[in-house]
Design an enzyme around this catalytic site. Structure first.
Site, PDB file in Angstrom:
ATOM      1  N   HIS A 287      42.364  41.865  40.722  1.00 56.97           N
ATOM      2  CA  HIS A 287      42.446  42.017  42.181  1.00 56.97           C
ATOM      3  C   HIS A 287      42.643  40.687  42.889  1.00 56.97           C
ATOM      4  O   HIS A 287      43.314  40.631  43.914  1.00 56.97           O
ATOM      5  CB  HIS A 287      41.183  42.706  42.696  1.00 56.97           C
ATOM      6  CG  HIS A 287      41.214  42.975  44.166  1.00 56.97           C
ATOM      7  ND1 HIS A 287      42.154  43.801  44.753  1.00 56.97           N
ATOM      8  CD2 HIS A 287      40.433  42.514  45.189  1.00 56.97           C
ATOM      9  CE1 HIS A 287      41.942  43.845  46.063  1.00 56.97           C
ATOM     10  NE2 HIS A 287      40.916  43.072  46.349  1.00 56.97           N
TER      11      HIS A 287
ATOM     12  N   ASP B 184      43.562  46.131  38.554  1.00 55.52           N
ATOM     13  CA  ASP B 184      42.883  46.301  39.836  1.00 55.52           C
ATOM     14  C   ASP B 184      42.780  47.794  40.152  1.00 55.52           C
ATOM     15  O   ASP B 184      43.801  48.479  40.171  1.00 55.52           O
ATOM     16  CB  ASP B 184      43.687  45.574  40.921  1.00 55.52           C
ATOM     17  CG  ASP B 184      43.111  45.737  42.305  1.00 55.52           C
ATOM     18  OD1 ASP B 184      41.971  46.226  42.428  1.00 55.52           O
ATOM     19  OD2 ASP B 184      43.796  45.364  43.268  1.00 55.52           O
TER      20      ASP B 184
ATOM     21  N   SER C  82      44.346  43.349  50.430  1.00 54.38           N
ATOM     22  CA  SER C  82      43.159  44.142  50.166  1.00 54.38           C
ATOM     23  C   SER C  82      42.729  44.901  51.423  1.00 54.38           C
ATOM     24  O   SER C  82      43.489  45.709  51.935  1.00 54.38           O
ATOM     25  CB  SER C  82      42.043  43.226  49.640  1.00 54.38           C
ATOM     26  OG  SER C  82      40.953  43.970  49.171  1.00 54.38           O
TER      27      SER C  82
END
Length: 340
Positions: free
Chosen positions: A302, A272, A174
């Site tokens: 995610h 996501d 991320s």
């Protein structure tokens, strides 16, 4: 010819079951960054305790790396077993940056610590996890500089850690994937240390949100809400600097060139919004001649790929990461005459 019908992507039933299981354990996070960080870490610890997440017995060691003109960065070294590797062992090293929207997360979170231990053991590699500063208390560009300084430290100390400076990878999830990609750009422009692999998991690489993909979101999570939350996190990280989001150190996909960057393995999740970022970055790297593989996990969100004991697709993703890290044990290929 009959018309083809297109179904809206559906969440993996294993993800739905897991989310229902953990929902009673989670306290609502406040809006303030500091409060959200505190409650999120408490939620993480409570969840890992209830799920009986194993904390493997591997050797660890902490160091503080100085960073010019910015806060120092703490790093934790994980070895593959309970014994610290001897100098000269020539093990691969993965420098990894945790995720958390630049505002939460850290190497002291139970889930991240457990993941680093498991990956070090399963892949037979040394993991150096960098605890870069959280926003908004510390803002861009401190974090890219901290992560690049951590890379320099890893190269300088690889031998004494029992690692090999010729078998180094950089990775992140991320926001940590953003910082991993940025670190490879800084490395190319500065000292150009050898990096064998960049491992990017659901990375955010465009803080202008120009590549966010809302197509997979359910009606319960409108895209406008996701964009609003994303913009708030970006503001907390970048502050009020005009045009900062277009800097390659904030949005590595906007770099003028991606030539000469390390080979990449990128994974994305179908549900996501950052799927668009990761897959666009894979195309940008490929267009620049960088070897790249990208895997999209269908039905995943995610965060779902972080729970490999409970979600089959996450277990598959874990095996894929381990397989890619194990390639670092191989000797580096000799550069071709054309590449030279």
């Amino acid at each position: 010819m009959p018309k083809r019908s297109f179904r809206r992507p559906a969440v993996d039933t294993a993800v739905t079951a897991f989310e229902r299981r953990i929902a009673p354990l989670l306290e609502r996070e406040p809006r303030s960054a500091a409060g959200r960080r505190r409650v999120a870490q408490e939620n993480d610890a409570r969840m890992c305790d209830a799920l009986d997440i194993a904390i493997l017995d591997v050797a660890t060691e902490e160091h503080v790396v100085p960073v010019a003109d910015h806060p120092d960065v703490r790093v934790r070294v994980y070895w593959p077993s309970a014994l610290r590797a001897e100098p000269g062992a020539e093990l691969p090293i993965l420098l990894y940056f945790y995720g958390g929207g630049f505002t939460i997360g850290g190497i002291d979170w139970v889930s991240w610590d457990a993941r680093f231990r498991e990956r070090a053991r399963d892949a037979g590699v040394i993991i150096v996890a960098a605890d870069y500063s959280r926003a908004p208390e510390v803002r861009f560009p401190a974090q890219p500089e901290q992560c690049w300084s951590a890379l320099e430290w890893v190269h300088e100390h690889a031998g004494e850690l029992g690692g090999s400076p010729a078998r180094i990878a950089v990775g992140g999830g991320s926001s940590g994937g953003n910082l991993a990609a940025v670190t490879t750009l800084l490395n190319r422009e500065r000292n150009n240390r050898p990096i064998r692999l960049q491992l990017l998991e659901n990375p955010v690489v465009d803080l202008t949100m120009g590549h966010a993909d809302m197509a997979g979101l359910t009606a319960a999570i409108p895209g406008v809400i996701v964009r609003r939350v994303g913009r708030r996190l970006v503001r907390q990280y970048l502050g009020g600097r005009p045009g900062a989001a277009r800097s390659p150190l904030a949005s590595p996909i906007l770099a003028r060139s991606h030539t000469g960057l390390p080979a990449a393995w990128i994974c994305t999740s179908e549900l996501d919004p950052l799927r668009g970022d990761g897959e666009a970055y894979a195309r940008a790297l490929s267009a620049a001649g960088v070897p790249v593989s990208v895997v999209r996990y269908v039905g995943q969100t995610h965060t779902s790929l972080g729970w490999n004991r409970f979600i089959p697709a996450a277990a598959e993703a874990h095996r894929a990461v381990i397989a890619r890290l194990r390639t670092l044990h191989d000797d580096a290929p000799e550069p071709s005459a054309d590449a030279a």
